[in-house]
Enzyme design. Sequence first.
Site, mmCIF file in Angstrom:
data_model
loop_
_atom_site.group_PDB
_atom_site.id
_atom_site.type_symbol
_atom_site.label_atom_id
_atom_site.label_comp_id
_atom_site.label_asym_id
_atom_site.label_seq_id
_atom_site.Cartn_x
_atom_site.Cartn_y
_atom_site.Cartn_z
ATOM 1 N N CYS A 1 0.182 1.165 -10.760
ATOM 2 C CA CYS A 1 0.401 2.158 -9.734
ATOM 3 C C CYS A 1 1.904 2.427 -9.701
ATOM 4 O O CYS A 1 2.266 3.682 -9.979
ATOM 5 C CB CYS A 1 0.127 1.541 -8.413
ATOM 6 S SG CYS A 1 -1.448 0.841 -8.242
HETATM 7 N N1 SAJ Z 1 7.844 -6.106 -7.999
HETATM 8 C C1 SAJ Z 1 9.324 -6.672 -8.171
HETATM 9 N N2 SAJ Z 1 9.929 -6.774 -6.960
HETATM 10 C C2 SAJ Z 1 9.282 -6.641 -5.939
HETATM 11 C C3 SAJ Z 1 8.168 -6.085 -5.587
HETATM 12 C C4 SAJ Z 1 7.363 -5.982 -6.776
HETATM 13 O O1 SAJ Z 1 9.837 -6.541 -9.431
HETATM 14 O O2 SAJ Z 1 9.758 -6.794 -4.906
HETATM 15 C C5 SAJ Z 1 7.284 -5.979 -9.318
HETATM 16 C C6 SAJ Z 1 6.056 -6.868 -9.485
HETATM 17 O O3 SAJ Z 1 6.499 -7.753 -10.100
HETATM 18 C C7 SAJ Z 1 5.060 -6.077 -10.495
HETATM 19 C C8 SAJ Z 1 5.411 -4.454 -10.104
HETATM 20 O O4 SAJ Z 1 6.631 -4.647 -9.236
HETATM 21 O O5 SAJ Z 1 5.453 -6.068 -11.735
HETATM 22 C C9 SAJ Z 1 4.245 -3.972 -8.965
HETATM 23 O O6 SAJ Z 1 4.159 -5.058 -7.887
HETATM 24 P P1 SAJ Z 1 3.309 -4.446 -6.574
HETATM 25 O O7 SAJ Z 1 3.718 -5.842 -5.638
HETATM 26 O O8 SAJ Z 1 3.851 -3.229 -6.053
HETATM 27 O O9 SAJ Z 1 2.018 -4.490 -7.078
HETATM 28 P P2 SAJ Z 1 1.078 -3.527 -7.276
HETATM 29 O O10 SAJ Z 1 1.380 -2.817 -8.640
HETATM 30 O O11 SAJ Z 1 -0.321 -4.045 -7.258
HETATM 31 O O12 SAJ Z 1 0.862 -2.392 -6.119
HETATM 32 C C10 SAJ Z 1 -0.160 -2.205 -5.174
HETATM 33 C C11 SAJ Z 1 0.151 -0.908 -4.585
HETATM 34 N N3 SAJ Z 1 -0.904 -0.628 -3.964
HETATM 35 C C12 SAJ Z 1 -1.538 0.549 -4.149
HETATM 36 O O13 SAJ Z 1 -0.972 1.606 -4.721
HETATM 37 C C13 SAJ Z 1 -2.849 0.906 -3.168
HETATM 38 C C14 SAJ Z 1 1.412 -1.007 -3.770
HETATM 39 O O14 SAJ Z 1 1.557 0.357 -2.983
HETATM 40 C C15 SAJ Z 1 1.206 -2.115 -2.927
HETATM 41 O O15 SAJ Z 1 2.373 -2.286 -1.936
HETATM 42 C C16 SAJ Z 1 1.203 -3.465 -3.435
HETATM 43 O O16 SAJ Z 1 0.172 -3.541 -4.294
HETATM 44 C C17 SAJ Z 1 1.307 -4.594 -2.676
HETATM 45 O O17 SAJ Z 1 1.817 -4.570 -1.447
HETATM 46 O O18 SAJ Z 1 0.685 -5.671 -3.091
#
Ligand code: SAJ
Length: 439
Positions: free
Chosen positions: A275
């Site tokens: 995403c």
């Molecule tokens: N990450 C960081 N720092 C952060 C947060 C994330 O480096 O502060 C990295 C994670 O390690 C990962 C990537 O970013 O590699 C994405 O992480 P993510 O927490 O955004 O997880 P996703 O990709 O599963 O995002 C989903 C998304 N959900 C949908 O699109 C419906 C996102 O909008 C959500 O906010 C996220 O899940 C969530 O909050 O769990």
Amino acid sequence: MSYQKELLEKLRSRQARVAVLGMGYVGLPLAVVFAEAGFTVTGIDPDTRKVKALNQGRSYIQDVPTEQVARLVTEGRLKATDDFSVLQEMDAISICVPTPLRKTGDPDMSFILSATEEIARYMHPGLVIVLESTTYPGTTREILLPSLSKGHQLKVGEDFFLAFSPERVDPGRKDWTTINTPKVMGGITPACSEVATVWYEQAIETIHTVSSAEAAELAKLLENTFRMINIGLVNEMAIMCQRLGVDVWEVIEAAATKPFGFMKFTPGPGLGGHCIPIDPLYLSWKMKTLNYNAKFIDLASEINTNMPRYVVRRLMDALNERDMHLKGSRVLVLGAAYKPDIDDLRESPALDVIGLLKEKGAVVSYHDPYVPSLRAHDGETMHSVEDLLAAVRQADAVVIVTNHSNYDYAAILEAARFIFDTRNALGDLGRDDPRVERL
Ligand code: SAJ
């Protein structure tokens, strides 16, 4: 009676026959939610393994219990097929197909196009269609509407209804699920918005209706672009703090004490998942076609994409300070999945870190309790080391890339010669330990 009135009655009485195209991590939970609400639902997917599993009452999505699928199939409320001709009997269709990026970085619309072509073959009056797949603004009106309008006189907003509703599924999350996560809905016309909203509100607690499909498409892109840019900001903050000799993790913790006007993000080795690294590029791609350069997206993407290289350079510097060279050093990467406590490798920065370490001549191994094997960028199939602590002891350096919560970080620290911690997984454990450096 108008098609709109007739369809609204069918939706409110749950007599409407529902189809969900694409039975993946978005489509299957949605199909189950509609079935639980009382609709008869047909899941359509070209993958016959998925179709077979579902019809045998088995779930392959972690968030959907097999018992629930089995019950709904037994009750005749849910079934699956790879035969798109069932669409001619449907009243309501959700499209939940993938929207990846091509190697060129351009949107890959092939799944949406083929799903739309299938629906177009079976168009009939009194049909509502909702696109859920994340895509660039204008897709519903510019791609789906013309394709669905070909070869007949049916009018959108009178004879059939078309809307966009972004998926907000976060696999593995238990607090916010398909039923209780507010759902944005935007139609091609007001009547489309009304019909699609009435359909979804039969099964989902909160529907937030907007005035157009474009507003709904852009809401989703804003959500995930916001996240990608803020992660890029803290990643650049990590780079700046290191140059300033200040601990970025301490700075972020301090800023996070502000109870308003700040939202905590944490730096890391890059941006993984299907995403966050991808959705914003759908928006920047669309803007380029309008001769506009989405500067924030491009800059954040550049910073995030460069983080694996930054991590490897930091490791090289740390080894040099210890009179060691990366070339020939044994480096153990801890955590390969793109985020903690899942097994998903898609766009994982760990793959980039491993690739760069191998390019620099390091002897690389990895451990991940959720990822038994992976294919490195150079094509080598690697396997998670069997004995974690033995591998830690043998390593010249350990790089914590994904901070799975089931790691025993105290034992890892005890056994390690040197740890580069890109996630602050060690926290206070390694605070003043000369064998530990953090991003
Ligand atoms: N990450 C960081 N720092 C952060 C947060 C994330 O480096 O502060 C990295 C994670 O390690 C990962 C990537 O970013 O590699 C994405 O992480 P993510 O927490 O955004 O997880 P996703 O990709 O599963 O995002 C989903 C998304 N959900 C949908 O699109 C419906 C996102 O909008 C959500 O906010 C996220 O899940 C969530 O909050 O769990």
